[in-house]
Design a protein around this motif. Structure first.
Motif, PDB file in Angstrom:
ATOM      1  N   LEU A   1       0.823  -1.028  -0.011  1.00 50.32           N
ATOM      2  CA  LEU A   1       0.021   0.073  -0.086  1.00 50.32           C
ATOM      3  C   LEU A   1       0.911   1.159   0.060  1.00 50.32           C
ATOM      4  O   LEU A   1       0.436   2.427  -0.588  1.00 50.32           O
ATOM      5  N   ARG A   2       2.045   1.104   0.523  1.00 51.05           N
ATOM      6  CA  ARG A   2       3.054   2.310   0.553  1.00 51.05           C
ATOM      7  C   ARG A   2       3.929   2.389  -0.616  1.00 51.05           C
ATOM      8  O   ARG A   2       4.371   3.495  -0.545  1.00 51.05           O
ATOM      9  N   ALA A   3       3.944   1.417  -1.317  1.00 52.83           N
ATOM     10  CA  ALA A   3       4.892   1.333  -2.434  1.00 52.83           C
ATOM     11  C   ALA A   3       4.235   1.982  -3.629  1.00 52.83           C
ATOM     12  O   ALA A   3       3.046   2.067  -3.733  1.00 52.83           O
ATOM     13  N   ARG A   4       5.188   2.321  -4.842  1.00 56.86           N
ATOM     14  CA  ARG A   4       4.740   2.517  -5.926  1.00 56.86           C
ATOM     15  C   ARG A   4       3.873   1.396  -6.594  1.00 56.86           C
ATOM     16  O   ARG A   4       4.335   0.424  -6.638  1.00 56.86           O
ATOM     17  N   LEU A   5       2.971   1.661  -7.606  1.00 59.15           N
ATOM     18  CA  LEU A   5       2.120   0.664  -8.348  1.00 59.15           C
ATOM     19  C   LEU A   5       3.110   0.147  -9.339  1.00 59.15           C
ATOM     20  O   LEU A   5       3.902   0.866 -10.049  1.00 59.15           O
ATOM     21  N   THR A   6       3.116  -1.095  -9.527  1.00 56.70           N
ATOM     22  CA  THR A   6       3.732  -1.924 -10.548  1.00 56.70           C
ATOM     23  C   THR A   6       3.124  -2.988 -11.000  1.00 56.70           C
ATOM     24  O   THR A   6       2.233  -3.540 -10.342  1.00 56.70           O
TER      25      THR A   6
ATOM     26  N   ALA B   1       5.546   0.447 -16.421  1.00 53.52           N
ATOM     27  CA  ALA B   1       5.330   0.803 -17.715  1.00 53.52           C
ATOM     28  C   ALA B   1       5.437  -0.338 -18.730  1.00 53.52           C
ATOM     29  O   ALA B   1       6.408  -1.073 -18.342  1.00 53.52           O
ATOM     30  N   VAL B   2       4.604  -0.711 -19.361  1.00 50.59           N
ATOM     31  CA  VAL B   2       4.213  -1.779 -20.295  1.00 50.59           C
ATOM     32  C   VAL B   2       4.045  -1.364 -21.760  1.00 50.59           C
ATOM     33  O   VAL B   2       3.332  -0.410 -22.122  1.00 50.59           O
ATOM     34  N   ARG B   3       4.691  -2.283 -22.567  1.00 49.56           N
ATOM     35  CA  ARG B   3       3.895  -2.036 -23.981  1.00 49.56           C
ATOM     36  C   ARG B   3       3.817  -3.570 -24.725  1.00 49.56           C
ATOM     37  O   ARG B   3       4.503  -4.701 -24.068  1.00 49.56           O
ATOM     38  N   ALA B   4       2.873  -3.635 -25.740  1.00 49.41           N
ATOM     39  CA  ALA B   4       2.476  -4.938 -25.955  1.00 49.41           C
ATOM     40  C   ALA B   4       2.593  -4.873 -27.601  1.00 49.41           C
ATOM     41  O   ALA B   4       2.410  -3.897 -28.449  1.00 49.41           O
ATOM     42  N   THR B   5       2.723  -5.991 -28.180  1.00 51.86           N
ATOM     43  CA  THR B   5       2.726  -6.332 -29.669  1.00 51.86           C
ATOM     44  C   THR B   5       1.563  -7.260 -29.881  1.00 51.86           C
ATOM     45  O   THR B   5       1.618  -7.853 -31.056  1.00 51.86           O
ATOM     46  N   GLY B   6       0.629  -7.445 -29.136  1.00 53.11           N
ATOM     47  CA  GLY B   6      -0.137  -8.606 -29.262  1.00 53.11           C
ATOM     48  C   GLY B   6      -1.132  -8.532 -27.937  1.00 53.11           C
ATOM     49  O   GLY B   6      -1.200  -7.999 -27.133  1.00 53.11           O
TER      50      GLY B   6
ATOM     51  N   ILE C   1      -1.112  -7.065 -14.809  1.00 53.32           N
ATOM     52  CA  ILE C   1      -1.852  -7.185 -13.588  1.00 53.32           C
ATOM     53  C   ILE C   1      -1.004  -6.589 -12.498  1.00 53.32           C
ATOM     54  O   ILE C   1       0.237  -7.070 -12.255  1.00 53.32           O
ATOM     55  N   CYS C   2      -1.580  -5.646 -11.501  1.00 52.84           N
ATOM     56  CA  CYS C   2      -0.698  -5.298 -10.321  1.00 52.84           C
ATOM     57  C   CYS C   2      -0.946  -6.217  -9.188  1.00 52.84           C
ATOM     58  O   CYS C   2      -1.728  -5.879  -8.368  1.00 52.84           O
ATOM     59  N   GLY C   3      -0.301  -7.377  -9.445  1.00 64.00           N
ATOM     60  CA  GLY C   3      -0.857  -8.459  -8.598  1.00 64.00           C
ATOM     61  C   GLY C   3      -0.546  -8.476  -7.066  1.00 64.00           C
ATOM     62  O   GLY C   3      -1.088  -9.173  -6.257  1.00 64.00           O
ATOM     63  N   ASN C   4       0.566  -7.783  -6.910  1.00 67.91           N
ATOM     64  CA  ASN C   4       1.017  -7.451  -5.441  1.00 67.91           C
ATOM     65  C   ASN C   4       0.267  -6.321  -4.908  1.00 67.91           C
ATOM     66  O   ASN C   4       0.408  -6.325  -3.627  1.00 67.91           O
TER      67      ASN C   4
ATOM     68  N   CYS D   1      -7.458  -6.154  -8.201  1.00 69.56           N
ATOM     69  CA  CYS D   1      -6.080  -5.619  -8.427  1.00 69.56           C
ATOM     70  C   CYS D   1      -6.267  -4.436  -9.816  1.00 69.56           C
ATOM     71  O   CYS D   1      -7.168  -5.000 -10.644  1.00 69.56           O
ATOM     72  N   TRP D   2      -5.295  -3.734 -10.055  1.00 71.83           N
ATOM     73  CA  TRP D   2      -5.311  -3.016 -11.364  1.00 71.83           C
ATOM     74  C   TRP D   2      -5.098  -3.800 -12.442  1.00 71.83           C
ATOM     75  O   TRP D   2      -4.352  -4.560 -12.096  1.00 71.83           O
ATOM     76  N   ILE D   3      -5.539  -3.466 -13.506  1.00 66.62           N
ATOM     77  CA  ILE D   3      -5.432  -4.415 -14.885  1.00 66.62           C
ATOM     78  C   ILE D   3      -5.456  -3.482 -16.169  1.00 66.62           C
ATOM     79  O   ILE D   3      -6.213  -2.604 -16.030  1.00 66.62           O
TER      80      ILE D   3
END
Length: 299
Positions: free
Chosen positions: A103-108, A126-131, A136-139, A277-279
């Motif tokens: 909760l105190r950490a930056r979102l990843t 930060a992510v990039r996709a080619t398909g 997911i911010c699973g933690n 979680c954020w996705i």
């Protein structure tokens, strides 16, 4: 002679070790040390040291010394933090301490699901996709209170939103993944736990203004998708040209809202409850997105 001195030295060490451990295994000392340890490191302390890992019914109400140290650190958190982390039935204090640290950490984006997605320059926010893939911010599991996030994207046809925790899905080596597709329905249902509440298990907002949600139950449309459209008020005020947006998951009111230019555009969906979680999901190639905790309001 050397063997004799070596034996004597070993005897002296064996006599010193118990008293040294006794001094180290002091709950006040461990409580201070725990504030500098990650939850996983505290688990290692519990596993490797019998004095710190075993339970003592009389001293700590059945908790191990490591669990008691985690409890004390958690109890020293702010009232706002504790309100966002109500303890689940059967949840250990070290696990709860882990969620406090998150909760105190930056979102990843701790989970990349699908082979066509990667981090940008090693930045896990930060992510990039080619398909067709998802991140997911699973933690960073949200269970109560208000949670803000800012997203910056470069494509209309990608989505951001919330999903139930899916532990281990980044290890499945899936070719592609979007959680609204029929092919994943049965596997997603099997992830259900008692911490899932309500019937909104997944809610995604596309940057063209559309919002879709799913309970992962019986509904399947002609596209082989298992989500339904949310006709949210405010869609006509959403500006597709703006690539930065804020989202608020308010688990006190059970709503997910979208923001632009520091102001709320509208409530996307209500009825959200339990853990999320954020996705972000990519349905088209060559998209990128970053996430940050919080959002700057202007009103």
């Amino acid at each position: 002679m050397e063997c004799y001195h070596g034996s004597a030295k070993r005897q002296r060490v064996s006599k010193v070790e118990p008293s040294a451990l006794t001094r180290l295994a002091n709950i006040d000392v461990l409580g201070h040390l725990a504030a500098f340890l990650e939850a996983g490191e505290l688990c290692q302390v519990r596993a490797t040291c019998k004095a710190l890992g075993s339970s003592d019914e009389s001293a700590f109400d059945g908790l191990s010394m490591a669990e008691e140290a985690a409890r004390r650190v958690f109890e020293s958190a702010s009232d706002d933090e504790k309100a966002m982390l109500p303890r689940h039935n059967g949840e250990g204090w070290i696990e709860l301490y882990h969620h406090l640290l998150m909760l105190r950490a930056r979102l990843t984006f701790d989970q990349l699901v699908g082979r066509n997605i990667e981090y940008q320059e090693g930045d896990e926010a930060a992510v990039r996709a080619t398909g067709t893939s998802s991140a997911i911010c699973g933690n960073h599991i949200m269970r109560a209170g208000k949670h803000w996030a800012t997203f910056v994207a470069n494509r209309l046809y990608l989505s951001v939103g919330v999903i139930r925790p899916l532990p281990g899905w980044d290890q499945r080596a899936l070719e592609e993944f979007t959680p609204n597709h029929l092919r994943f329905l049965e596997d997603l249902r099997r992830e259900r736990t008692s911490r899932w509440e309500g019937d909104v298990h997944f809610c995604q907002f596309y940057l063209d203004g559309q919002c879709w949600y799913s309970n992962w139950e019986g509904f399947v449309d002609q596209r082989s998708f298992v989500d339904q459209r949310s006709d949210w008020e405010g869609i006509n005020d959403f500006d597709r040209r703006i690539n930065t947006l804020g989202m608020l998951l308010d688990l006190d009111s059970g709503t997910l809202s979208v923001y632009q230019n520091g102001k709320r555009v509208g409530i996307l969906k209500d009825g959200l409850a339990g853990v999320y979680c954020w996705i972000t999901c990519f349905d088209v190639p060559h998209g990128s997105l970053s996430i940050e905790r919080g959002y700057h309001m202007t009103e």
